[in-house]
Write a protein that holds these residues in place. Structure first.
Motif, short mmCIF file in Angstrom:
data_model
loop_
_atom_site.label_atom_id
_atom_site.label_comp_id
_atom_site.label_asym_id
_atom_site.label_seq_id
_atom_site.Cartn_x
_atom_site.Cartn_y
_atom_site.Cartn_z
N MET A 1 33.05 43.42 46.41
CA MET A 1 34.08 42.42 46.73
C MET A 1 34.52 41.72 45.45
O MET A 1 34.49 40.51 45.35
CB MET A 1 33.53 41.39 47.71
N SER A 2 34.91 42.47 44.46
CA SER A 2 35.19 41.91 43.15
C SER A 2 36.68 41.98 42.84
O SER A 2 37.50 42.33 43.68
CB SER A 2 34.40 42.68 42.10
N ALA A 3 36.99 41.68 41.59
CA ALA A 3 38.38 41.68 41.16
C ALA A 3 39.04 43.04 41.37
O ALA A 3 40.19 43.12 41.80
CB ALA A 3 38.46 41.27 39.69
N ALA A 4 38.31 44.11 41.08
CA ALA A 4 38.90 45.44 41.24
C ALA A 4 39.26 45.69 42.70
O ALA A 4 40.32 46.26 43.00
CB ALA A 4 37.92 46.52 40.75
N GLY B 1 41.22 41.71 36.25
CA GLY B 1 40.82 40.48 36.93
C GLY B 1 40.23 39.47 35.97
O GLY B 1 40.57 38.27 36.02
N GLY B 2 39.35 39.91 35.09
CA GLY B 2 38.78 39.02 34.08
C GLY B 2 39.86 38.46 33.16
O GLY B 2 39.83 37.28 32.79
N GLY B 3 40.81 39.31 32.78
CA GLY B 3 41.91 38.87 31.93
C GLY B 3 42.77 37.82 32.61
O GLY B 3 43.18 36.84 31.97
N VAL B 4 43.02 37.99 33.90
CA VAL B 4 43.80 37.00 34.64
C VAL B 4 43.09 35.65 34.64
O VAL B 4 43.69 34.60 34.40
CB VAL B 4 44.07 37.48 36.09
N VAL B 5 41.79 35.68 34.89
CA VAL B 5 41.01 34.43 34.93
C VAL B 5 41.00 33.75 33.57
O VAL B 5 41.28 32.55 33.45
CB VAL B 5 39.57 34.71 35.41
#
Length: 189
Positions: free
Chosen positions: A55-58, A138-142
């Motif tokens: 249930m992660s960013a991907a 997802g990490g980049g967006v955060v």
């Protein structure tokens, strides 16, 4: 810096401080500790960590994008993603531990032959690459949002933080962080 940015920076540093503390306390010294946390992670913690990873960013970014791009036809991919996860968790994952293997290619190679091992290895690399693209996005967006960086630099920062954390804590640190993010309980020591 306004009050909102100050609070954001405070909570960001506090969160990273907690996660780095978990990684430091879970740091590894041997290969077995790095890959399988010395086989000492409780079943509930391991299951919660796997579910949190699913249930992660991907998952959220990829599946939301797929549904937005393809409409209801994208739900087929969503069902395949979920069904594959359930099949992997029910039919393959329990046997990796039982047979003392670290990876799926290692397991199927010992059960069948080297050709099957190579097919499994190539499939694992392709799937992992696809998954990592979603995770890094997802990490980049955060990081872009919280640190005000461009998306390219935010992905670099996210990759550096994840790399540092994974090298320091190995599977034990990653599992306990994932479990911590999905549970109110503290990890056993």
């Amino acid at each position: 810096m306004n009050d909102m940015q100050a609070w954001t920076a405070f909570f960001l540093l506090l969160t990273f401080g907690i996660y780095i503390t978990i990684a430091w306390r879970s740091r590894v010294k041997e290969t077995k500790e790095f890959y399988v946390a010395s086989r000492g992670v409780p079943t509930i913690a391991n299951g919660a960590a796997v579910a949190a990873d699913w249930m992660s960013a991907a998952s959220f970014i990829g599946m939301a994008g797929m549904l937005a791009f393809l409409g209801s036809d994208g739900s087929v991919y969503l069902m395949g993603w979920t069904g594959g996860y359930v099949l992997l968790a029910m039919l393959l994952a329990p046997y990796l531990r039982k047979w003392g293997k670290f990876t799926v290619p290692e397991f199927v190679g010992d059960r069948y032959n080297d050709t099957v091992r190579w097919v499994a290895a190539v499939a694992a690399i392709v799937i992992s690459f696809t998954y990592v693209v979603g995770q890094m996005t997802g990490g980049g967006v955060v990081f872009a949002r919280f640190l005000g960086l461009s998306s390219q630099w935010a992905v670099v920062v996210a990759a550096a933080v994840i790399f540092f954390y994974a090298v320091l804590g190995g599977m034990k640190g990653i599992t306990y962080t994932r479990w911590r993010s999905t549970s109110c309980s503290s990890p056993p020591t």
